[in-house]
Design a protein around this motif. Structure first.
Motif, mmCIF file in Angstrom:
data_model
loop_
_atom_site.group_PDB
_atom_site.id
_atom_site.type_symbol
_atom_site.label_atom_id
_atom_site.label_comp_id
_atom_site.label_asym_id
_atom_site.label_seq_id
_atom_site.Cartn_x
_atom_site.Cartn_y
_atom_site.Cartn_z
ATOM 1 N N PHE A 49 -5.472 14.036 -13.362
ATOM 2 C CA PHE A 49 -4.937 14.088 -11.997
ATOM 3 C C PHE A 49 -3.437 13.832 -12.058
ATOM 4 O O PHE A 49 -2.988 12.822 -12.603
ATOM 5 N N GLU A 50 -2.644 14.783 -11.561
ATOM 6 C CA GLU A 50 -1.186 14.643 -11.517
ATOM 7 C C GLU A 50 -0.725 14.762 -10.073
ATOM 8 O O GLU A 50 -1.252 15.571 -9.308
ATOM 9 N N ALA A 51 0.259 13.933 -9.712
ATOM 10 C CA ALA A 51 0.830 13.985 -8.359
ATOM 11 C C ALA A 51 2.339 13.878 -8.474
ATOM 12 O O ALA A 51 2.858 12.869 -8.956
ATOM 13 N N PHE A 52 3.032 14.936 -8.064
ATOM 14 C CA PHE A 52 4.490 14.912 -7.968
ATOM 15 C C PHE A 52 4.808 14.550 -6.516
ATOM 16 O O PHE A 52 4.739 15.391 -5.612
ATOM 17 N N LEU A 53 5.115 13.285 -6.295
ATOM 18 C CA LEU A 53 5.137 12.712 -4.955
ATOM 19 C C LEU A 53 6.186 13.362 -4.065
ATOM 20 O O LEU A 53 7.284 13.730 -4.530
ATOM 21 N N PHE A 54 5.852 13.419 -2.783
ATOM 22 C CA PHE A 54 6.726 14.067 -1.814
ATOM 23 C C PHE A 54 8.043 13.317 -1.669
ATOM 24 O O PHE A 54 9.103 13.929 -1.521
ATOM 25 N N GLU A 55 7.983 11.983 -1.699
ATOM 26 C CA GLU A 55 9.174 11.142 -1.652
ATOM 27 C C GLU A 55 8.987 9.980 -2.610
ATOM 28 O O GLU A 55 7.851 9.653 -2.971
ATOM 29 N N PRO A 56 10.075 9.323 -3.036
ATOM 30 C CA PRO A 56 9.940 8.240 -4.032
ATOM 31 C C PRO A 56 9.241 7.014 -3.455
ATOM 32 O O PRO A 56 9.294 6.749 -2.249
ATOM 33 N N VAL A 57 8.576 6.267 -4.363
ATOM 34 C CA VAL A 57 7.884 5.020 -4.013
ATOM 35 C C VAL A 57 8.405 3.903 -4.911
ATOM 36 O O VAL A 57 9.130 4.138 -5.878
ATOM 37 N N ASN A 58 8.030 2.694 -4.570
ATOM 38 C CA ASN A 58 8.426 1.514 -5.356
ATOM 39 C C ASN A 58 7.372 1.294 -6.441
ATOM 40 O O ASN A 58 6.312 0.729 -6.194
ATOM 41 N N ASP A 59 7.672 1.774 -7.668
ATOM 42 C CA ASP A 59 6.676 1.681 -8.736
ATOM 43 C C ASP A 59 6.486 0.253 -9.236
ATOM 44 O O ASP A 59 5.436 -0.072 -9.801
ATOM 45 N N ASP A 60 7.478 -0.618 -9.033
ATOM 46 C CA ASP A 60 7.324 -2.011 -9.487
ATOM 47 C C ASP A 60 6.282 -2.759 -8.649
ATOM 48 O O ASP A 60 5.642 -3.689 -9.151
ATOM 49 N N ARG A 61 6.105 -2.367 -7.404
ATOM 50 C CA ARG A 61 5.137 -3.035 -6.530
ATOM 51 C C ARG A 61 3.844 -2.257 -6.376
ATOM 52 O O ARG A 61 2.952 -2.664 -5.656
ATOM 53 N N SER A 62 3.728 -1.117 -7.052
ATOM 54 C CA SER A 62 2.511 -0.319 -6.966
ATOM 55 C C SER A 62 1.377 -1.023 -7.701
ATOM 56 O O SER A 62 1.600 -1.778 -8.654
ATOM 57 N N SER A 63 0.138 -0.756 -7.265
ATOM 58 C CA SER A 63 -1.027 -1.381 -7.887
ATOM 59 C C SER A 63 -2.143 -0.360 -8.006
ATOM 60 O O SER A 63 -2.213 0.606 -7.247
ATOM 61 N N ALA A 64 -3.027 -0.591 -8.996
ATOM 62 C CA ALA A 64 -4.170 0.296 -9.227
ATOM 63 C C ALA A 64 -5.389 -0.556 -9.536
ATOM 64 O O ALA A 64 -5.311 -1.505 -10.315
ATOM 65 N N LYS A 65 -6.522 -0.217 -8.899
ATOM 66 C CA LYS A 65 -7.784 -0.901 -9.139
ATOM 67 C C LYS A 65 -8.838 0.136 -9.497
ATOM 68 O O LYS A 65 -8.917 1.205 -8.865
ATOM 69 N N ILE A 66 -9.657 -0.209 -10.512
ATOM 70 C CA ILE A 66 -10.714 0.696 -10.961
ATOM 71 C C ILE A 66 -12.041 0.016 -10.724
ATOM 72 O O ILE A 66 -12.276 -1.095 -11.203
ATOM 73 N N GLY A 67 -12.923 0.675 -9.993
ATOM 74 C CA GLY A 67 -14.233 0.094 -9.725
ATOM 75 C C GLY A 67 -15.069 1.025 -8.883
ATOM 76 O O GLY A 67 -14.543 1.854 -8.113
ATOM 77 N N ASN A 68 -16.386 0.946 -9.044
ATOM 78 C CA ASN A 68 -17.331 1.775 -8.294
ATOM 79 C C ASN A 68 -17.066 3.266 -8.488
ATOM 80 O O ASN A 68 -17.224 4.080 -7.572
ATOM 81 N N GLY A 69 -16.601 3.637 -9.711
ATOM 82 C CA GLY A 69 -16.395 5.045 -10.018
ATOM 83 C C GLY A 69 -15.182 5.649 -9.367
ATOM 84 O O GLY A 69 -15.051 6.874 -9.295
#
Length: 411
Positions: A49-69
């Motif tokens: 999965f690739e996403a070239f974002l429409f506008e920039p985001v704050n990657d230092d504060r971004s978070s990712a959680k993996i669970g329930n598939g």
């Protein structure tokens, strides 16, 4: 060639973008996530999965959680506004290639910096542990030496006290012995001479001695009694610097404005009955639907009431509870936040409503596996109601989940 994931979902608010990517049976350990300010990649072979974002985001504060598939990603926006779409147009291949290269280069630099920071942190932790161990050993040696010195001083002091006591005892015995010897030598002669020369004096002295030896009659002790003490009640007002009268007055003023702010001139509301144009009646109807489990009907009632009056915090808070039941978690977060904005200033009159809004937003965040953010809301609710045992138990469970996640990350 990897298979591109097309069945992802995304939602947004003014300040956040939320993306859910289905993992299609992949294990959490096989998922590779790369995120920068303008590029996002979730790779779990053979899917990509690739996403070239429409506008920039704050990657230092971004978070990712993996669970329930599902891989749930939360990206804070740099510019607070709604995006027209999630990604840039697909026809701009050169721009995508440049973005991908910049993202990979930035990721490599970030990994190198993090590796150096971790190595430095491990080295510093080892040094700190060594210093702490040496300090503890030194403190233990000092404690043992102090105990020895104290015991030595105690024994020495006791020995000196015993010697001094023995010397005083010997001196007293010697003095008493000398006094007895002198008294036995001179007392009969003096008494006989005194009686012969002054017979009345001897009689008077014996009478005075008998008077002195006679018991003295003392008054009986007084009987016990109780004294009742009463204190003047504190009737003077609280000091002005401790008063919350201005906040209370501001809250009452906002409540009065909310009751008056009814918009009954909307085109879609003209066909409604008179009672259906009353936001209080609609709120009671939504509450009854929620109590019977008809959550969609409750949401419709609250929606219509909010169109009539957007300044009643109870409407947003109750609609957030409905969205929680319907698993519309992002909408529940938005409604709870809106209710908290309307419940200002914080006073005793709206304390219960603020606690409920915090709990509902915290529950939605935890359902999205954003446990740290959810714990903040539960702690805010506990600040308002610190004696609530159910809140204390829920907060403790969230802390345990966070601790377990951190332990699994370390492993």
């Amino acid at each position: 060639m990897p298979l591109l994931v097309e069945d992802y979902t995304w939602t947004q608010t003014d300040s956040m973008v939320y993306i859910n990517v289905p993992l299609k049976g992949a294990k959490a350990g096989n998922v590779d996530i790369l995120a920068t300010d303008e590029y996002l990649k979730v790779h779990f072979p053979p899917f990509l999965f690739e996403a070239f974002l429409f506008e920039p985001v704050n990657d230092d504060r971004s978070s990712a959680k993996i669970g329930n598939g599902v891989a749930a990603l939360a990206l804070p926006k740099i510019t607070h506004k709604l995006w027209e779409q999630l990604m840039i147009p697909n026809n701009n291949k050169e721009k995508k290639k440049a973005i991908r290269e910049r993202a990979l280069l930035k990721h490599q630099e970030k990994v190198a910096v993090e590796s150096k920071a971790k190595a430095a942190k491990r080295q510093e932790e080892k040094k700190y542990a060594l210093r702490k161990m040496m300090q503890l050993e030194q403190e233990e040696r000092d404690t043992i030496q102090k105990m020895k010195d104290d015991e030595r001083e105690k024994v020495t002091a006791e020995m000196e006290a015993w010697k001094q006591k023995q010397r005083q005892k010997a001196e007293e015995e010697l003095k008493l012995k000398s006094q007895r010897t002198s008294q036995e030598k001179f007392k009969p002669v003096k008494k006989l001479a005194l009686i012969c020369m002054f017979p009345c004096v001897g009689q008077r002295c014996s009478d005075e001695a008998s008077k002195k030896k006679a018991p003295v009659d003392l008054p009986a002790p007084r009987s016990a009694g109780n004294i009742q003490v009463t204190f003047t009640p504190r009737v003077f007002p609280t000091a002005l610097r401790e008063s919350r009268v201005p906040e209370e007055e501001e809250w009452l003023k906002k409540q009065a404005e909310a009751r008056r702010a009814v918009n009954a001139d909307l085109e879609e509301l003209k066909d409604l009955k008179e009672e259906e144009k009353n936001p209080d009646w609609l709120k009671e109807k939504g509450d009854k639907c929620f109590a019977t489990g008809n959550y969609m009907a409750a949401v419709n009632a609250y929606n219509l009431a909010i169109k009539l009056n957007r300044k009643m915090p109870a409407l947003f808070s109750n609609r957030a509870a409905c969205h929680l039941k319907l698993r519309n978690l992002h909408k529940a977060i938005e409604d709870s936040s809106q209710a908290l904005d309307l419940l200002r200033p914080p006073v005793a009159a709206n304390a219960c409503a603020r606690a409920r809004a915090h709990v509902r937003r915290g529950t939605a965040l935890c359902e999205l596996q954003l446990y740290v953010e959810g714990l903040h809301d539960y702690q805010a609710a506990l600040t308002i109601d610190p004696q609530n045992e159910a809140l204390q138990a829920d907060a403790q469970r969230i802390r345990q989940i966070i601790q377990n996640d951190r332990c699994s990350d370390v492993v």
